[in-house]
Design a protein around this motif. Structure first.
Motif, mmCIF file in Angstrom:
data_model
loop_
_atom_site.group_PDB
_atom_site.id
_atom_site.type_symbol
_atom_site.label_atom_id
_atom_site.label_comp_id
_atom_site.label_asym_id
_atom_site.label_seq_id
_atom_site.Cartn_x
_atom_site.Cartn_y
_atom_site.Cartn_z
ATOM 1 N N ASP A 63 26.362 -9.826 33.864
ATOM 2 C CA ASP A 63 26.213 -9.435 32.469
ATOM 3 C C ASP A 63 25.250 -8.255 32.333
ATOM 4 O OD1 ASP A 63 26.717 -9.554 29.823
ATOM 5 O OD2 ASP A 63 25.620 -11.400 29.431
ATOM 6 N N ASN A 64 25.520 -7.400 31.363
ATOM 7 C CA ASN A 64 24.670 -6.260 31.069
ATOM 8 C C ASN A 64 23.501 -6.728 30.218
ATOM 9 O OD1 ASN A 64 23.542 -3.824 30.534
ATOM 10 N ND2 ASN A 64 25.245 -3.006 29.343
ATOM 11 N N PHE A 65 22.301 -6.304 30.588
ATOM 12 C CA PHE A 65 21.113 -6.751 29.856
ATOM 13 C C PHE A 65 20.095 -5.622 29.858
ATOM 14 C CE2 PHE A 65 17.070 -9.345 29.889
ATOM 15 C CZ PHE A 65 17.157 -9.678 28.538
ATOM 16 N N PHE A 66 19.919 -4.990 28.695
ATOM 17 C CA PHE A 66 18.988 -3.859 28.574
ATOM 18 C C PHE A 66 19.258 -2.803 29.649
ATOM 19 C CE2 PHE A 66 16.295 -7.315 26.710
ATOM 20 C CZ PHE A 66 16.444 -6.890 25.411
ATOM 21 N N GLU A 67 20.514 -2.376 29.737
ATOM 22 C CA GLU A 67 20.952 -1.313 30.640
ATOM 23 C C GLU A 67 20.791 -1.702 32.116
ATOM 24 O OE1 GLU A 67 18.980 2.267 29.626
ATOM 25 O OE2 GLU A 67 19.887 2.421 27.647
ATOM 26 N N GLY A 68 20.700 -2.971 32.367
ATOM 27 C CA GLY A 68 20.673 -3.465 33.739
ATOM 28 C C GLY A 68 21.665 -4.615 33.850
ATOM 29 N N TYR A 69 21.662 -5.282 34.979
ATOM 30 C CA TYR A 69 22.604 -6.379 35.177
ATOM 31 C C TYR A 69 21.867 -7.581 35.731
ATOM 32 C CZ TYR A 69 26.605 -3.421 34.257
ATOM 33 O OH TYR A 69 27.509 -2.621 33.642
ATOM 34 N N TYR A 70 22.339 -8.760 35.356
ATOM 35 C CA TYR A 70 21.888 -9.992 35.990
ATOM 36 C C TYR A 70 23.109 -10.842 36.260
ATOM 37 C CZ TYR A 70 22.549 -12.499 31.564
ATOM 38 O OH TYR A 70 23.080 -13.049 30.440
ATOM 39 N N GLU A 71 22.969 -11.846 37.086
ATOM 40 C CA GLU A 71 24.093 -12.689 37.460
ATOM 41 C C GLU A 71 23.767 -14.159 37.272
ATOM 42 O OE1 GLU A 71 26.290 -9.916 40.824
ATOM 43 O OE2 GLU A 71 25.217 -11.727 41.447
ATOM 44 N N LEU A 72 24.798 -14.902 36.849
ATOM 45 C CA LEU A 72 24.767 -16.359 36.839
ATOM 46 C C LEU A 72 25.747 -16.838 37.907
ATOM 47 C CD1 LEU A 72 24.998 -17.027 32.984
ATOM 48 C CD2 LEU A 72 22.949 -16.688 34.358
ATOM 49 N N GLU A 73 25.355 -17.876 38.644
ATOM 50 C CA GLU A 73 26.226 -18.397 39.694
ATOM 51 C C GLU A 73 26.300 -19.907 39.590
ATOM 52 O OE1 GLU A 73 25.320 -16.954 43.605
ATOM 53 O OE2 GLU A 73 24.396 -15.140 42.811
ATOM 54 N N GLY A 74 27.397 -20.469 40.108
ATOM 55 C CA GLY A 74 27.546 -21.911 40.103
ATOM 56 C C GLY A 74 28.986 -22.306 40.334
ATOM 57 N N THR A 75 29.415 -23.392 39.693
ATOM 58 C CA THR A 75 30.788 -23.877 39.838
ATOM 59 C C THR A 75 31.456 -23.906 38.470
ATOM 60 O OG1 THR A 75 30.072 -26.186 39.603
ATOM 61 C CG2 THR A 75 30.158 -25.281 41.831
ATOM 62 N N TRP A 76 32.808 -23.867 38.483
ATOM 63 C CA TRP A 76 33.540 -23.861 37.229
ATOM 64 C C TRP A 76 34.596 -24.952 37.226
ATOM 65 C CZ3 TRP A 76 38.837 -22.949 37.183
ATOM 66 C CH2 TRP A 76 39.395 -22.420 38.360
ATOM 67 N N SER A 77 34.991 -25.327 36.005
ATOM 68 C CA SER A 77 36.055 -26.322 35.836
ATOM 69 C C SER A 77 36.791 -26.026 34.543
ATOM 70 C CB SER A 77 35.482 -27.741 35.814
ATOM 71 O OG SER A 77 34.599 -27.900 34.720
ATOM 72 N N VAL A 78 38.038 -26.538 34.447
ATOM 73 C CA VAL A 78 38.874 -26.319 33.264
ATOM 74 C C VAL A 78 39.331 -27.661 32.720
ATOM 75 C CG1 VAL A 78 41.068 -25.399 32.413
ATOM 76 C CG2 VAL A 78 39.646 -24.028 33.937
ATOM 77 N N SER A 79 39.205 -27.832 31.412
ATOM 78 C CA SER A 79 39.722 -29.011 30.730
ATOM 79 C C SER A 79 40.456 -28.550 29.493
ATOM 80 C CB SER A 79 38.579 -29.960 30.361
ATOM 81 O OG SER A 79 39.065 -31.064 29.639
#
Length: 412
Positions: A63-79
């Motif tokens: 994600d873009n945040f104040f002209e920089g980037y950060y990342e979120l990591e983990g697992t995903w699921s769909v319901s």
């Protein structure tokens, strides 16, 4: 005609089955291996953020945040039509989950407000031209690779020994994995959960006093740290007795313990007036003079209890100056006084007594002293007389006190 009608009925059945089959397929969405882009943020920036859905159930949300980037990591699921991202690593903020509504196989709607992305933004599998989603510019296509496995090559701990008091929760072990973007997960294991428990994020909860070790593994790497749980500070101090009565010049005992019983049992004893009652480190109390005072019993964290001490009986207090200066050939009377102190059942009494004294000196070559306590110097300097003192109460009873040392300075 009948054959035509039968054919038409069969054709309708086939069409209905086909439609039903297509609808069933649309009910489920497979996001594996896909990348979705948010093309516009609230400030008009193109290619604001994107999310990869790995085939192994992992995700990376950049994600873009104040002209920089950060990342979120983990697992995903769909319901049904909801995609849930369970965050395990966060480059900013404190997010546990990120929710997307699935509009169709190519369109997601963000339902969680993040630091850089706001809710209800559209994410699509179609990337706009001139994308800057990789923070380097240059038109990416929809062929972004999935996050690759990055093995852990090392584990380091800020300290090799940790301790916390009993009952402390969320005590974080500061363990660092190398490289920082490793895809291997840290696994924590307490070797004695009766002492400390630890969750999969390294948050420790102390259980009871004791020592153990905690094993941390990340891929093929392993690290062991020592952990000690110390007893919780005492809540209170219990004393027995609460009121101690002893006779003058005798001893008594105060038993003390801290509560709860598993707390640190270290205590200190302090007398408010050692001239009436003195106490040692084990709680043994000695009556020094008839009267009333208090003994304070204090635990390591400052909580305390008090014991009222009554020293009963009677004692004579003898007082005299221990230094006098006389000229050679002259005399000087030693000043002295005495009084009786008594304490019984809370009644305190002090009265003067009549003293009959018997003086003598061991230094007859330097001093003479008569029965009235008058010292005569013969010329020596800094000679000493030993003065055994006898006295008589007004009721006629006689008691022996003690020997006092009396210093005489002779001026030539």
């Amino acid at each position: 005609m009948k054959k035509i009608r039968l054919f038409a009925v069969l054709l309708m059945i086939v069409m209905l089955c086909a439609c039903s089959s297509g609808k069933k397929e649309d009910e489920g969405f497979d996001l594996s291996g896909k990348t979705y882009y948010n093309t516009i943020d609230e400030y008009g920036n193109e290619d604001h953020s994107k999310v990869w859905f790995g085939k192994d159930g992992s995700f990376v949300f950049r994600d873009n945040f104040f002209e920089g980037y950060y990342e979120l990591e983990g697992t995903w699921s769909v319901s049904e039509n909801v995609a849930t991202l369970n965050v395990e690593k966060s480059g900013v903020g404190n997010y546990d989950k990120v929710i997307f509504e699935i509009k169709d196989a190519d369109t997601l709607v963000l339902k969680t407000s993040l630091a850089g992305s706001f809710s209800d933004q559209i994410f699509s599998t179609t990337e706009t031209k001139g994308s800057t989603a990789d923070n380097g510019g240059g038109g990416n296509t929809n062929t972004d690779p999935e996050p690759k496995d990055v093995p852990c090559t090392g584990l380091t701990s800020k300290q090799n020994y940790y301790w916390a008091k009993e009952g402390v929760k969320d005590w974080d072990l500061e363990i660092k994995a190398t490289p920082s973007n490793t895809t291997d997960k840290m696994v924590f294991k307490s070797n004695d959960e009766s002492v400390v428990k630890i969750d999969d994020r390294g948050h420790a909860t102390t259980v009871s006093p004791g020592k153990t070790t905690i094993d941390v593994t990340c891929g093929s790497q392993k690290l062991t740290v020592e952990f000690e749980t110390k007893a919780k500070g005492p809540d209170s101090v219990s004393v027995d007795p609460k009121v101690l009565t002893i006779y003058y010049n005798n001893t008594g005992k105060i038993d003390a313990k801290t509560l709860p019983e598993k707390a640190d049992q270290t205590v200190t004893f302090t007398s408010a007036d050692p001239g009436i009652a003195k106490v040692d480190g084990s709680g043994n109390v000695t009556g020094v003079m008839p009267g009333k005072t208090k003994i304070t019993v204090t635990a390591v964290n400052g909580v305390y209890a008090e014991v009222e001490v009554n020293v009963e009986g009677e004692a004579v207090v003898f007082s005299m100056d221990n230094y006098v200066s006389v000229k050679a050939g002259s005399g000087q009377k030693i000043p002295y006084s005495g009084y009786l102190i008594s304490y019984y059942d809370g009644n305190y009494n002090k009265q003067d007594v009549t003293l009959e004294l018997d003086f003598h000196t061991t230094h007859t070559s330097a001093l003479d002293i008569d029965g009235n306590g008058c010292v005569y110097a013969k010329g020596a300097i800094f000679e000493t007389t030993d003065v055994p003192v006898y006295f008589t109460f007004s009721d006629g009873s006689s008691l022996y006190v003690t020997s006092e040392t009396y210093y005489v300075h002779v001026e030539k």
